[in-house]
Scaffold this motif. Structure first.
Motif, short mmCIF file in Angstrom:
data_model
loop_
_atom_site.label_atom_id
_atom_site.label_comp_id
_atom_site.label_asym_id
_atom_site.label_seq_id
_atom_site.Cartn_x
_atom_site.Cartn_y
_atom_site.Cartn_z
N THR A 144 -22.89 36.55 -15.68
CA THR A 144 -21.67 35.76 -15.81
C THR A 144 -21.37 35.45 -17.28
O THR A 144 -20.24 35.64 -17.74
CB THR A 144 -21.81 34.42 -15.04
N GLN A 145 -22.39 35.00 -17.98
CA GLN A 145 -22.20 34.63 -19.39
C GLN A 145 -21.93 35.86 -20.26
O GLN A 145 -21.16 35.80 -21.21
CB GLN A 145 -23.44 33.89 -19.92
N HIS A 183 -18.44 37.14 -21.07
CA HIS A 183 -17.61 36.44 -22.06
C HIS A 183 -18.21 36.48 -23.46
O HIS A 183 -17.63 35.91 -24.38
CB HIS A 183 -17.40 34.98 -21.64
N GLU A 188 -20.41 35.46 -29.38
CA GLU A 188 -21.80 35.02 -29.29
C GLU A 188 -22.77 36.12 -29.74
O GLU A 188 -23.97 35.89 -29.80
CB GLU A 188 -22.12 34.63 -27.84
N ASN A 193 -26.23 32.30 -26.50
CA ASN A 193 -25.29 31.74 -25.54
C ASN A 193 -25.44 30.22 -25.44
O ASN A 193 -26.56 29.70 -25.46
CB ASN A 193 -25.54 32.38 -24.16
N GLU A 210 -25.13 28.08 -23.00
CA GLU A 210 -25.91 27.55 -21.88
C GLU A 210 -27.33 28.09 -21.83
O GLU A 210 -28.27 27.37 -21.55
CB GLU A 210 -25.22 27.89 -20.56
#
Ligand code: C2E
Ligand code: MG
Ligand code: MG
Ligand code: MG
Length: 292
Positions: A29-30, A33, A39, A66, A68
């Motif tokens: 998911t990360q 993006h 990033e 990232n 998170e």
């Protein structure tokens, strides 16, 4: 009898599976993006000519930080990027960023003979790959001879027909090719010598073996002399000790990289490093660069 422990074990198994699956999902998911959120970055590990001590090139290595998940090593996300197809965008970004960076350095009068870029198998055999490489070279203005592409031997052997053609085209363009992690996978030596490649990168495990014993040493000596007989350049990866460094030098291994010689450097560190080591002796900054 273990019967009444079974449900517990089973639950444990399930939970750890879920943790794995959740982590994977979070990464996926990360990762979607990561580019747009800026990033990603590249670090650059110097490679040295063991004969002259000069810097022979830099290997670009991808880094992902990232919000998170924190810093995730390539080993944990490259495979997921491949499986999800995210690798195409990532790979193109890496190629363009690396070429642009070297051109920027050239424009600042910072010389660098070669930049190496890792390309994953899926990316390499994609129909757009060659035109992506051309785009990266055209847009940066980097001469093709200053670019080296690193691919693994597994790719070469599993998709022999297809890769042979791509290799020929790259070679015609003037781009250099290195086989990464050589010796770790399976290679048909019969096929290897028919491919238009320039360089073998000896896998870290063989370099490690230098410190183990005589038999291990004879394996790496054999790889060096085979490369020489095939007219291929040879780079030893993962040089961590003085002993390994001296051995490789004595056995006429052409180039080396590893923590003993330099860690991977940020763009700013690499710039500083290249300015300082322009023509000077082999520099060793294990663990801490730049010093002070
Ligand atoms: P690789 O291409 O074989 O890169 C060498 C790896 O070994 C790098 O790990 C580097 O930091 C590490 N290394 C360098 N010197 C030493 C040493 O002396 N000792 C030890 N133990 N390790 C050393 P990193 O950066 O974590 O990358 C791991 C792998 O991820 C790479 O292996 C490459 O297969 C892949 N990778 C990295 N960047 C990219 C990229 O931009 N695209 C693709 N497709 N794959 C990448
Ligand atoms: Mg590599
Ligand atoms: Mg390698
Ligand atoms: Mg590798």
């Amino acid at each position: 009898f273990a019967k009444n422990r079974e449900p517990e074990n089973y639950r444990f198994y399930q939970e750890s599976m879920n943790t794995e699956a959740l982590k994977r999902l979070a990464i996926e998911t990360q990762l979607r993006h990561a580019l747009q959120r800026q990033e990603l970055s590249l670090v650059y590990q110097p490679q040295f000519d063991l004969n002259t001590g000069a810097v022979s090139g830099l290997e670009a290595l991808l880094r992902w930080d990232n919000q998170e998940l924190g810093q995730i090593p390539p080993k944990e996300f490259i495979l997921i990027a491949e499986e999800t197809g995210i690798i195409y965008d990532l790979g193109h970004w890496v190629m363009c960023t690396a070429c642009n960076q070297v051109k920027t350095w050239h424009n600042m009068d910072i010389e660098l003979p070669r930049i190496s870029v890792n390309v994953s198998p899926k990316e390499f055999i994609h129909p757009d790959f060659l035109s992506n490489v051309k785009t990266a070279l055209d847009e940066s203005g980097l001469e093709p001879g200053g670019l080296q592409i690193e691919i693994t031997e597994t790719l070469l052997m599993e998709h022999y027909e297809g890769t042979a053609k791509i290799l020929e085209e790259l070679s015609r363009m003037g781009v250099q090719i290195a086989i990464d992690d050589f010796g770790k996978g399976y290679s048909s030596l019969n096929r290897l010598h028919t491919l238009t490649i320039d360089c073998l990168k000896i896998d870290r495990s063989f370099v490690n073996g230098i410190s183990v014993g005589f038999k291990e040493q004879s394996v790496i000596k054999a790889i060096i002399s085979m490369a020489s007989a095939m007219n291929l350049k040879v780079i030893a990866e993962g040089v961590e000790t003085e002993n390994q460094f001296t051995f490789l030098k004595d056995k006429h291994c052409q180039e080396a990289q590893g923590y003993r010689l330099s860690l991977p450097l940020t763009t700013e560190q690499a710039e500083y490093f290249l300015r300082k080591t322009k023509t000077s002796e082999i520099s060793t900054y294990p663990g801490q660069y730049p010093p002070g």
